[in-house]
Design an enzyme around this catalytic site. Sequence first.
Site, PDB file in Angstrom:
ATOM      1  CE  LYS A 229       8.207   0.427   5.217  1.00  0.00           C
ATOM      2  NZ  LYS A 229       8.840  -0.501   6.183  1.00  0.00           N
TER       3      LYS A 229
ATOM      4  N   GLY B 175       0.817  -1.219   0.000  1.00  0.00           N
ATOM      5  CA  GLY B 175       0.000   0.000   0.000  1.00  0.00           C
ATOM      6  C   GLY B 175       0.841   1.255   0.000  1.00  0.00           C
ATOM      7  NE  ARG B 176       4.095   2.117   5.189  1.00  0.00           N
ATOM      8  CZ  ARG B 176       4.577   2.554   6.318  1.00  0.00           C
ATOM      9  NH1 ARG B 176       4.868   3.829   6.456  1.00  0.00           N
ATOM     10  NH2 ARG B 176       4.784   1.743   7.319  1.00  0.00           N
TER      11      ARG B 176
ATOM     12  NE  ARG C  23       5.637  -8.369   1.770  1.00  0.00           N
ATOM     13  CZ  ARG C  23       6.063  -7.349   2.513  1.00  0.00           C
ATOM     14  NH1 ARG C  23       5.885  -7.384   3.813  1.00  0.00           N
ATOM     15  NH2 ARG C  23       6.659  -6.325   1.965  1.00  0.00           N
TER      16      ARG C  23
ATOM     17  CG  ASP D 161      -0.632   8.887   3.648  1.00  0.00           C
ATOM     18  OD1 ASP D 161      -0.029   7.786   3.726  1.00  0.00           O
ATOM     19  OD2 ASP D 161      -0.438   9.813   4.458  1.00  0.00           O
TER      20      ASP D 161
ATOM     21  CG  ASP E 119       7.527  -4.811   6.456  1.00  0.00           C
ATOM     22  OD1 ASP E 119       8.249  -4.177   5.665  1.00  0.00           O
ATOM     23  OD2 ASP E 119       6.379  -5.176   6.170  1.00  0.00           O
TER      24      ASP E 119
ATOM     25  CG  ASP F 226       1.565  -8.444   6.993  1.00  0.00           C
ATOM     26  OD1 ASP F 226       1.124  -9.010   8.013  1.00  0.00           O
ATOM     27  OD2 ASP F 226       1.759  -7.229   6.934  1.00  0.00           O
ATOM     28  CG  ASN F 227       5.199  -7.185   8.892  1.00  0.00           C
ATOM     29  OD1 ASN F 227       5.047  -6.760   7.738  1.00  0.00           O
ATOM     30  ND2 ASN F 227       4.646  -6.595   9.930  1.00  0.00           N
TER      31      ASN F 227
ATOM     32  NE  ARG G 175      11.547  -3.292   2.625  1.00  0.00           N
ATOM     33  CZ  ARG G 175      10.480  -3.466   3.395  1.00  0.00           C
ATOM     34  NH1 ARG G 175      10.553  -3.222   4.695  1.00  0.00           N
ATOM     35  NH2 ARG G 175       9.340  -3.846   2.880  1.00  0.00           N
TER      36      ARG G 175
HETATM   37  P1  AMP Z   1       3.146  -2.534   7.797  1.00  0.00           P
HETATM   38  O1  AMP Z   1       2.566  -2.141   9.099  1.00  0.00           O
HETATM   39  O2  AMP Z   1       4.142  -1.552   7.253  1.00  0.00           O
HETATM   40  O3  AMP Z   1       3.669  -3.933   7.764  1.00  0.00           O
HETATM   41  O4  AMP Z   1       1.928  -2.469   6.763  1.00  0.00           O
HETATM   42  C1  AMP Z   1       0.773  -3.257   6.861  1.00  0.00           C
HETATM   43  C2  AMP Z   1      -0.090  -2.998   5.641  1.00  0.00           C
HETATM   44  O5  AMP Z   1      -0.595  -1.661   5.650  1.00  0.00           O
HETATM   45  C3  AMP Z   1       0.611  -3.159   4.301  1.00  0.00           C
HETATM   46  O6  AMP Z   1      -0.312  -3.659   3.366  1.00  0.00           O
HETATM   47  C4  AMP Z   1       0.998  -1.737   3.974  1.00  0.00           C
HETATM   48  O7  AMP Z   1       1.193  -1.559   2.592  1.00  0.00           O
HETATM   49  C5  AMP Z   1      -0.202  -0.966   4.478  1.00  0.00           C
HETATM   50  N1  AMP Z   1       0.134   0.421   4.821  1.00  0.00           N
HETATM   51  C6  AMP Z   1       0.833   0.853   5.889  1.00  0.00           C
HETATM   52  N2  AMP Z   1       0.935   2.200   5.886  1.00  0.00           N
HETATM   53  C7  AMP Z   1       0.285   2.639   4.785  1.00  0.00           C
HETATM   54  C8  AMP Z   1       0.036   3.936   4.211  1.00  0.00           C
HETATM   55  N3  AMP Z   1       0.482   5.053   4.790  1.00  0.00           N
HETATM   56  N4  AMP Z   1      -0.670   3.985   3.064  1.00  0.00           N
HETATM   57  C9  AMP Z   1      -1.123   2.866   2.480  1.00  0.00           C
HETATM   58  N5  AMP Z   1      -0.930   1.639   2.957  1.00  0.00           N
HETATM   59  C10 AMP Z   1      -0.235   1.517   4.107  1.00  0.00           C
HETATM   60 MG    MG Z   2       4.495  -5.056   6.530  1.00  0.00          MG
END
Ligand code: AMP
Ligand code: MG
Length: 481
Positions: A108, A87-88, A178, A120, A257, A247-248, A171
């Site tokens: 990232k 998502g980001r 994953r 966002d 992550d 997912d991590n 990164r």
């Molecule tokens: P993370 O906590 O970084 O492992 O992310 C968990 C999920 O949330 C993943 O699918 C990320 O891509 C999504 N995600 C985290 N932060 C954002 C953001 N600011 N915008 C869009 N997706 C996000």
């Molecule tokens: Mg993650």
Amino acid sequence: MGWRFDNTYSRLPEIFFAPAKPATFGAPRLAILNRRLADDLGLDLNTISSEATASLFAGQELPSGSRPIAQAYAGHQYGNFTMLGDGRAILLGEHRSPSGQLVDIQLKGSGQTQFSRRGDGLAALGPMLREYIISEAMFALGIPTTRSLAVVTTGEPVYREVKRQGAILTRVAASHIRVGTFEYLAAKDDESNLRVLADYAINRHFSELADLPSRYLEFFRAVMDRQAALVARWQLVGFIHGVMNTDNMAISGETIDYGPCAFMNAYRSDTVFSSIDHAGRYAYGNQPAIAQWNLARFAETLLPLLADQQEKAVAIATEALGEYPALFEQYWLSGMLAKLGLQSAEAGDMELVQSLLAWMQENRVDFTNTFRDLSEDELPTGNRYEDPNFREWHSRWHLRLRRESRPSAQAYAAMRGVNPVVIPRNHRVEEALAAAEDHNDLSVLHRLLATLAMPYELGNDTPMYQELPPDDCSYRTFCGT
Ligand code: AMP
Ligand code: MG
């Protein structure tokens, strides 16, 4: 510049990803660049200006040959299944390093993708620099991890609880496959693509298994082996990942992550870091068991590949997963014995290790400094080492050391090679991030990084980074109390 892209992931079937494009950012600026890593990757950044470098790592100018995508995946977050995806983050593609290794180059924080849901797609400077510091510290400690090549600020704000500077981390990873990538295809009931993914992962990370008739079972066992080894390494340095969602967890066996992660100061097995981890699911002492829980979710996705009949597949997977506790213990115990200078193994060794840890927990002594103190030829004086309980343990350990074939001096020297002098203590990391975010001063961070790059060696700055925070309980929810 030296890019050699080979976009193997984007040649997989369309269900695996969505095309993506970094957002436009007005004024990217380089915050930090990992020149050593750039060299190792065969990238010559000296020929381009710092503006061009910033533009490159902000995704404004794509490296030639890259084909940006967002990867699809799912995951169990705090135990609950969800469809996720990048998502980001945007994968620019895979770069072939001079040593022949294929590595993912990922941005990232570079804007929204098809998987952004309501997010966002952006990242703030502090968390991206935090990932840079911790991942590079892990690398220097010799622990498998994704790497950090650069952080740029985008010149635009991101809105969290407060307004913060937007930033992008580049990164570098062995891959971003994953456990959750497998869960995504399993949730779609897409057995044929599940097989495509398993074959891809085997070819990329475990090519020695490719021709085995039981390759999917051996693949599972190889991933389990890497995870057992990895989490043992975490435990041995007091690292708390903080968000061990499926997912991590990377199939490659790299730490991935870095969110609300931290290194433990005083030894407590219930230490948690993430402030949203109320139940302590991802506490230090739970990490080995959570890895097994995640591996069980992984095994479930592989069932259709393990046998024709589900019942038989479940039996095969269950038996393999049952090997995990002993596997983990073997990695952990041999690591702990090395921390205590022991090369051989004796029946009472587990008890010897456990009683030291129990003493540390009872007396809230620092994990890292205690092991390092034990590695000195003369144990430093200090009140806590005068404790009769410690003296009793210490003489037992000395007797045990004397039963080793090598002289004690050699054992101590070996211990200094495995017990770090410095770890990225949270108060020092926060101090470096505050200087960078609030005053655009990166000198504190550079000084910290220089010491963390040689974690087993004494340097001029070592003493300040060995110091504990004034009040160990003042850092958010770090104490888990
Ligand atoms: P993370 O906590 O970084 O492992 O992310 C968990 C999920 O949330 C993943 O699918 C990320 O891509 C999504 N995600 C985290 N932060 C954002 C953001 N600011 N915008 C869009 N997706 C996000
Ligand atoms: Mg993650």
